[in-house]
Design a protein around this motif. Structure first.
Motif, PDB file in Angstrom:
ATOM      1  N   ARG A  35       0.860  -1.190   0.000  1.00  0.00           N
ATOM      2  CA  ARG A  35       0.000   0.000   0.000  1.00  0.00           C
ATOM      3  C   ARG A  35       0.894   1.237   0.000  1.00  0.00           C
ATOM      4  N   VAL A  36       0.796   2.025  -1.063  1.00  0.00           N
ATOM      5  CA  VAL A  36       1.679   3.185  -1.258  1.00  0.00           C
ATOM      6  C   VAL A  36       0.837   4.450  -1.319  1.00  0.00           C
ATOM      7  N   ALA A  37       1.210   5.441  -0.530  1.00  0.00           N
ATOM      8  CA  ALA A  37       0.573   6.766  -0.579  1.00  0.00           C
ATOM      9  C   ALA A  37       1.603   7.760  -1.092  1.00  0.00           C
ATOM     10  N   LEU A  58       2.303  -2.347 -11.413  1.00  0.00           N
ATOM     11  CA  LEU A  58       3.157  -3.363 -10.788  1.00  0.00           C
ATOM     12  C   LEU A  58       2.416  -4.159  -9.717  1.00  0.00           C
ATOM     13  N   GLY A  59       1.150  -3.830  -9.479  1.00  0.00           N
ATOM     14  CA  GLY A  59       0.344  -4.588  -8.538  1.00  0.00           C
ATOM     15  C   GLY A  59       0.197  -3.966  -7.164  1.00  0.00           C
ATOM     16  N   HIS A  60       0.681  -2.737  -6.979  1.00  0.00           N
ATOM     17  CA  HIS A  60       0.582  -2.086  -5.678  1.00  0.00           C
ATOM     18  C   HIS A  60      -0.744  -1.319  -5.563  1.00  0.00           C
ATOM     19  N   GLU A  61      -1.175  -1.136  -4.341  1.00  0.00           N
ATOM     20  CA  GLU A  61      -2.376  -0.352  -4.049  1.00  0.00           C
ATOM     21  C   GLU A  61      -1.940   1.084  -3.771  1.00  0.00           C
ATOM     22  N   VAL A  62      -2.347   2.009  -4.630  1.00  0.00           N
ATOM     23  CA  VAL A  62      -1.775   3.363  -4.613  1.00  0.00           C
ATOM     24  C   VAL A  62      -2.873   4.402  -4.436  1.00  0.00           C
TER      25      VAL A  62
END
Length: 384
Positions: free
Chosen positions: A2-4, A30-34
């Motif tokens: 999870r990236v903010a 790339l599959g991250h939750e942003v």
């Protein structure tokens, strides 16, 4: 993960906003939750004299955006920090020291619950004020990692704070056909999707529409470090060559007009002050023989790639990443910075018989994919 990402995105314009948006798209792919934590009001207007926002998006907007940050509302900074406690990684996008007080408020709300990376477009501004270094030092001392866009910038960061610093070159945001955008002051960037604007075989749009125009282009926000005054003085020594200057002036417009008149260049210099709409950008490049970047100093820059993506050779100074993006004598020419004599010589050399056409044939579009792959890897593993 999870990236903010805390930074500008549409309706803000410019390289910083486009970089934030493209980074979010890339990390999502790339599959991250942003999520992007963006601004309702980013700067006081007196600190940013140009146009800050636009009415239509330049490129593909990112869907996961909160626009709640306001430079006038410290309570909102703290609330943002509390929200970021649920992320695995928080990325603070540093474009100006003016952003540091809100970022300190965010960090206070975060209370070290999340790993924080300071993504520094510029560690310190080109034209510095006494408070810039203390503000940036205060920020870098409170983050876990720093990502800088050049070794020079990394050195500045290491001199300010002990946080680990990684270096990754700023990846290209390049125009796809019919889809361009303008960076601060008109510096065009674009989504790295679709076809290149460089014509097949490296032939530029200018070449396709006929011959050498004996016209150069200076494109982007006009600030002292970009060396427009040096270029004008050099142009006065090279007869028969014209110049278009297109972009927002960060002050100094009347001084520039006075210098043009003093040098007797009124009939050879076209000033187009103000934000350059995306639809107008391709025509500007099609009407020039080369893009000129006479910078006194630079860090990371998209502009050499921008010229090449439009099929134009680039005349640049040996500063920052500019020299890395131009192969002297192949797809452009390089000059030493801060010298009217050097610019005069290189413009004269560019206009030798057959040279514009030869350099134009050497221009190739850049492939953004390996640059972005390296960049996102460095960001996600910035402490390694």
């Amino acid at each position: 993960m999870r990236v903010a990402i805390v930074g500008p995105t549409y309706p803000y314009k410019g390289g910083g906003a486009q970089h934030t948006t493209e980074l979010a798209h890339r990390l999502t792919a790339l599959g991250h939750e942003v999520v992007i934590e963006s601004w309702r009001a980013q700067y006081p207007s007196f600190l940013y004299p140009g146009q800050q926002t636009i009415s239509a998006p330049e490129g593909e907007p990112f869907p996961g955006v909160r626009r709640e940050l306001d430079w006038r509302r410290p309570d909102g900074w703290l609330r943002c920090g509390r929200r970021l406690r649920g992320a695995d990684l928080a990325v603070l996008t540093l474009l100006s020291p003016v952003q540091v007080p809100p970022y300190l408020g965010i960090l206070a709300g975060l209370r070290r619950a999340t790993e924080v990376v300071a993504l520094c477009h510029n560690v310190l501004p080109h034209e510095r004020k006494p408070y810039d270094a203390p503000l940036v030092r205060a920020l870098l001392r409170r983050v876990d990692r720093v990502l800088a866009h050049s070794e020079e910038q990394a050195g500045l960061a290491r001199g300010l704070a002990p946080a680990p610093v990684r270096v990754a070159g700023l990846p290209p945001h390049l125009p796809s056909k019919g889809e361009s955008l303008a960076a601060p002051g008109g510096e065009m960037l674009a989504a790295s999707k679709g076809e290149s604007l460089a014509a097949s075989g490296g032939e530029s749009l200018a070449a396709a529409s006929g011959g050498v125009r004996r016209r150069l282009l200076f494109f982007g926000m006009v600030r002292p470090y970009k060396g427009l005054d040096l270029l004008l003085r050099a142009l006065a020594r090279v007869p028969g060559v014209s110049l278009t200057v297109a972009g927002e002036f960060w002050g100094g417009l009347e001084e520039t007009r006075a210098l043009v008149a003093e040098l007797g260049l009124d009939d050879r210099v076209e000033l187009r002050p103000g934000y350059v709409a995306a639809d107008d950008v391709p025509g500007l490049f099609a009407g020039a023989d080369a893009l000129v970047l006479p910078y006194r100093s630079a860090t990371a820059s998209q502009n050499a790639w921008l010229g090449h993506e439009h099929g134009l050779p680039v005349i640049a100074t040996r500063v920052g990443a500019l020299a890395d993006h131009v192969t002297d004598g192949v797809d452009g020419l390089l000059a030493e910075p801060g010298s009217v004599d050097a610019l005069t010589e290189v413009i004269g050399r560019f206009y030798q018989d057959g040279e514009p056409q030869r350099l134009r044939l050497g221009v190739k579009a850049v492939d953004p994919e390996p640059h972005w792959a390296a960049y996102t890897a460095a960001l996600l593993s910035a402490g390694a």
